[in-house]
Design a protein around this motif. Structure first.
Motif, PDB file in Angstrom:
ATOM      1  N   HIS A 335      11.990  20.706  72.186  1.00 62.21           N
ATOM      2  CA  HIS A 335      13.090  19.981  71.535  1.00 62.21           C
ATOM      3  C   HIS A 335      12.577  19.392  70.218  1.00 62.21           C
ATOM      4  N   PRO A 336      12.416  20.234  69.200  1.00 63.16           N
ATOM      5  CA  PRO A 336      11.783  19.755  67.962  1.00 63.16           C
ATOM      6  C   PRO A 336      12.580  18.699  67.223  1.00 63.16           C
ATOM      7  N   ASP A 337      13.852  18.532  67.570  1.00 56.22           N
ATOM      8  CA  ASP A 337      14.643  17.473  66.937  1.00 56.22           C
ATOM      9  C   ASP A 337      14.139  16.090  67.322  1.00 56.22           C
ATOM     10  N   VAL A 338      13.490  15.981  68.489  1.00 56.97           N
ATOM     11  CA  VAL A 338      12.996  14.678  68.960  1.00 56.97           C
ATOM     12  C   VAL A 338      12.066  14.036  67.925  1.00 56.97           C
ATOM     13  N   ALA A 339      11.245  14.856  67.278  1.00 60.41           N
ATOM     14  CA  ALA A 339      10.289  14.326  66.306  1.00 60.41           C
ATOM     15  C   ALA A 339      10.981  13.585  65.173  1.00 60.41           C
ATOM     16  N   TRP A 340      12.180  14.025  64.816  1.00 65.25           N
ATOM     17  CA  TRP A 340      12.861  13.470  63.648  1.00 65.25           C
ATOM     18  C   TRP A 340      13.990  12.517  64.014  1.00 65.25           C
ATOM     19  N   LEU A 341      14.309  12.416  65.312  1.00 64.26           N
ATOM     20  CA  LEU A 341      15.353  11.488  65.761  1.00 64.26           C
ATOM     21  C   LEU A 341      14.766  10.176  66.288  1.00 64.26           C
ATOM     22  N   ARG A 342      13.542  10.251  66.798  1.00 66.26           N
ATOM     23  CA  ARG A 342      12.906   9.056  67.348  1.00 66.26           C
ATOM     24  C   ARG A 342      12.201   8.250  66.266  1.00 66.26           C
ATOM     25  N   GLU A 343      12.091   6.951  66.500  1.00 68.65           N
ATOM     26  CA  GLU A 343      11.338   6.063  65.635  1.00 68.65           C
ATOM     27  C   GLU A 343      10.407   5.224  66.505  1.00 68.65           C
ATOM     28  N   GLU A 344       9.363   4.703  65.912  1.00 65.10           N
ATOM     29  CA  GLU A 344       8.382   3.948  66.682  1.00 65.10           C
ATOM     30  C   GLU A 344       9.003   2.713  67.330  1.00 65.10           C
ATOM     31  N   THR A 345      10.023   2.159  66.698  1.00 60.70           N
ATOM     32  CA  THR A 345      10.672   0.968  67.252  1.00 60.70           C
ATOM     33  C   THR A 345      11.432   1.258  68.544  1.00 60.70           C
ATOM     34  N   ASP A 346      11.697   2.542  68.831  1.00 59.79           N
ATOM     35  CA  ASP A 346      12.397   2.902  70.071  1.00 59.79           C
ATOM     36  C   ASP A 346      11.551   2.602  71.305  1.00 59.79           C
ATOM     37  N   ILE A 347      10.238   2.602  71.134  1.00 57.30           N
ATOM     38  CA  ILE A 347       9.353   2.501  72.293  1.00 57.30           C
ATOM     39  C   ILE A 347       9.555   1.194  73.046  1.00 57.30           C
ATOM     40  N   ALA A 348       9.574   0.086  72.327  1.00 55.52           N
ATOM     41  CA  ALA A 348       9.686  -1.226  72.994  1.00 55.52           C
ATOM     42  C   ALA A 348      10.977  -1.341  73.797  1.00 55.52           C
ATOM     43  N   GLN A 349      12.082  -0.844  73.227  1.00 53.36           N
ATOM     44  CA  GLN A 349      13.363  -0.916  73.940  1.00 53.36           C
ATOM     45  C   GLN A 349      13.318  -0.091  75.219  1.00 53.36           C
ATOM     46  N   LEU A 350      12.719   1.095  75.146  1.00 53.00           N
ATOM     47  CA  LEU A 350      12.660   1.963  76.320  1.00 53.00           C
ATOM     48  C   LEU A 350      11.685   1.427  77.361  1.00 53.00           C
ATOM     49  N   VAL A 351      10.614   0.789  76.919  1.00 51.87           N
ATOM     50  CA  VAL A 351       9.671   0.184  77.867  1.00 51.87           C
ATOM     51  C   VAL A 351      10.373  -0.879  78.711  1.00 51.87           C
ATOM     52  N   GLY A 352      11.264  -1.645  78.094  1.00 51.42           N
ATOM     53  CA  GLY A 352      12.020  -2.640  78.849  1.00 51.42           C
ATOM     54  C   GLY A 352      12.890  -2.003  79.913  1.00 51.42           C
ATOM     55  N   LEU A 353      13.549  -0.895  79.573  1.00 48.97           N
ATOM     56  CA  LEU A 353      14.379  -0.181  80.550  1.00 48.97           C
ATOM     57  C   LEU A 353      13.511   0.397  81.666  1.00 48.97           C
ATOM     58  N   GLN A 354      12.381   0.970  81.308  1.00 52.75           N
ATOM     59  CA  GLN A 354      11.485   1.539  82.318  1.00 52.75           C
ATOM     60  C   GLN A 354      11.006   0.471  83.302  1.00 52.75           C
ATOM     61  N   LYS A 355      10.733  -0.717  82.793  1.00 46.66           N
ATOM     62  CA  LYS A 355      10.301  -1.808  83.665  1.00 46.66           C
ATOM     63  C   LYS A 355      11.386  -2.172  84.667  1.00 46.66           C
ATOM     64  N   ARG A 356      12.643  -2.252  84.192  1.00 47.70           N
ATOM     65  CA  ARG A 356      13.751  -2.587  85.105  1.00 47.70           C
ATOM     66  C   ARG A 356      13.950  -1.491  86.152  1.00 47.70           C
ATOM     67  N   LEU A 357      13.825  -0.246  85.731  1.00 43.81           N
ATOM     68  CA  LEU A 357      13.997   0.855  86.673  1.00 43.81           C
ATOM     69  C   LEU A 357      12.876   0.878  87.711  1.00 43.81           C
ATOM     70  N   LEU A 358      11.659   0.576  87.296  1.00 46.95           N
ATOM     71  CA  LEU A 358      10.553   0.532  88.250  1.00 46.95           C
ATOM     72  C   LEU A 358      10.750  -0.587  89.270  1.00 46.95           C
ATOM     73  N   GLN A 359      11.185  -1.738  88.803  1.00 46.49           N
ATOM     74  CA  GLN A 359      11.448  -2.843  89.730  1.00 46.49           C
ATOM     75  C   GLN A 359      12.535  -2.470  90.729  1.00 46.49           C
ATOM     76  N   LYS A 360      13.572  -1.795  90.250  1.00 45.44           N
ATOM     77  CA  LYS A 360      14.646  -1.352  91.139  1.00 45.44           C
ATOM     78  C   LYS A 360      14.112  -0.353  92.159  1.00 45.44           C
ATOM     79  N   ALA A 361      13.299   0.596  91.693  1.00 49.10           N
ATOM     80  CA  ALA A 361      12.757   1.603  92.599  1.00 49.10           C
ATOM     81  C   ALA A 361      11.917   0.964  93.694  1.00 49.10           C
ATOM     82  N   VAL A 362      11.091  -0.009  93.340  1.00 49.84           N
ATOM     83  CA  VAL A 362      10.250  -0.685  94.330  1.00 49.84           C
ATOM     84  C   VAL A 362      11.110  -1.365  95.393  1.00 49.84           C
TER      85      VAL A 362
END
Length: 447
Positions: A335-362
């Motif tokens: 998916h070569p479009d990912v390289a040009w659609l993502r920005e470094e600032t996206d990481i922090a927002q997604l990390v927050g979502l991943q944390k909530r999903l992990l807590q839910k899974a546990v």
């Protein structure tokens, strides 16, 4: 008398390039993903009347441009005396489309030049650049390969922020290997229901050490042998590994969170699990149900926000697979479009979502149950750091390291902590078309 400009339907191949220009503009200027523009309700309307051969050409053309965008920018900047035209997006697209065909695709140079000129002639704002496009692309045919060679080792085809991160985390040598792997068009990987050797032979491919079948066959996937009969499904070889980390799931209750489009759900159902699949996207869940029906596999498919979903299973699940939303930087080769659609600032927002999903899974996991967390990201915050943070916050969890025997000859994919980490440069092959994996991280935990 002025010469009449032919319409796209009158010139073979022009419609495919016009649609490619539209889709390229959608990615680079309107922040739309390739998937959104190629399939579903948001797909480009012109795709309905495009023959299969032209559709395949259009897809390959767009992917090649996005995969080589930095190098194309370098080449064109050297060939344009006054820089890229800024007042006519179609002129920019025509230059990229023409140069990509000349440099990397099996298209005669004269056809690449002619069709790009016709592309700008058919656009009111870009028509005045027809002469420029013609001249620049003719120069590209003469000088382009030398200009590409000038920057062969410079990793121009990734955004600078991503290159910097990969060098910092993986080291420059591995970062270069990953960038080189992403530059090659990937083959088609499939997961078969049974007898991978037979399907590798029928599809003129090979069985990988992971058990997936890799084929170089091109064209419409639904027309390939065995698809309509439900004998296999499309799934990158790396994406097929996390579900296996749950072990023998026959007769066990397994929750697949963020499940669509359903490759891992299908794996678990095929292995005999009682699968509950959750995803918030109705459209993607419709695709999951269609896939399961075609494969004659059963799972309970529920459209819901995984963080908010309330389980009716009072005892908890025997196993949970969480393939969390992420930056998807591990999938750039497909998916070569990912390289040009993502920005470094996206990481922090997604990390927050991943944390909530992990807590839910546990909270949904029964004592003794296994949790496999995975992301198709190469960013450590979304992988190793996410699990380190979870283990620090949840004393009732412990890591269940992956053993070398579980991955056979691919034990190199296991990290120091016993987690899975695949890179685009893994699975080398003499023919680069048969090489590579998506970048994945997976950790297995037990409660």
């Amino acid at each position: 008398m002025p010469q009449r400009i032919a319409t796209p339907s009158e010139v073979p191949g022009l419609a495919a390039r016009r649609i490619a220009a539209d889709i390229l503009d959608g990615v680079l200027h309107k922040h739309r993903t390739l998937d959104d523009q190629l399939d579903g309700s948001g797909a480009h309307p012109g795709l309905k009347t495009l023959p299969d051969r032209d559709r395949a050409l259009m897809r390959r053309l767009v992917a090649t441009i996005l995969r080589r965008l930095g190098t194309l920018g370098h080449v064109l900047s050297r060939l344009l005396d006054r820089g890229m035209p800024t007042d006519a997006p179609r002129a920019q697209s025509a230059l990229l489309i023409g140069a990509a065909q000349i440099l990397w695709m099996d298209v005669p140079d004269h056809a690449a030049v002619d069709l790009s000129v016709r592309l700008v002639q058919s656009d009111r704002r870009a028509a005045k650049y027809a002469g420029l496009v013609n001249a620049v692309l003719r120069r590209c045919a003469r000088e382009g390969e030398g200009l590409v060679a000038e920057v062969k080792g410079e990793m121009l085809d990734l955004p600078p922020w991503l290159t910097k991160r990969w060098i910092a985390h993986y080291g420059e040598a591995i970062a270069r290997e990953m960038a080189a792997a992403i530059g090659h068009e990937p083959s088609l990987d499939i997961t078969v229901k049974a007898d991978s050797t037979q399907w590798a032979n029928r599809l003129h491919g090979m069985t990988l050490p992971t058990g997936s079948v890799r084929t170089l066959l091109q064209g419409s996937v639904p027309m390939l042998p065995g698809f309509a009969e439900g004998q296999w499904w499309v799934q990158d070889a790396a994406a097929a590994l996390p579900a296996r980390l749950l072990g023998d799931v026959a007769g066990k209750t397994i929750l697949d969170l963020c499940a669509a489009p359903g490759g891992k759900t299908a794996q678990l159902a095929l292995a005999g699990a009682e699968v509950t699949a959750i995803d918030r996207s109705p459209a993607r869940m419709a695709r999951l149900r269609d896939n399961l029906n075609r494969l004659s596999l059963q799972a309970e498919a529920i459209v819901a926000d995984a963080c908010e979903w309330q389980s009716t299973n009072p005892d908890g699940f025997d196993g949970i697979l969480l393939d969390a939303p992420c930056t998807s930087t591990g999938t750039i080769r497909r998916h070569p479009d990912v390289a040009w659609l993502r920005e470094e600032t996206d990481i922090a927002q997604l990390v927050g979502l991943q944390k909530r999903l992990l807590q839910k899974a546990v909270s949904l996991l029964k004592p003794g149950g296994k949790l496999v967390y995975c992301t198709c990201s190469l960013e450590p915050e979304e992988g190793e750091a996410a699990i380190a943070s979870l283990l620090a916050a949840e004393p009732g969890l412990r890591r269940l390291p992956i053993g070398p025997a579980e991955l056979g000859e691919l034990a190199e994919l296991i990290g120091r902590e016993g987690d899975l980490r695949t890179l685009p440069s893994h699975l080398p092959h003499a023919d680069p078309r048969f090489a590579g994996l998506d970048g994945f991280y997976a950790a297995r935990l037990v409660r």
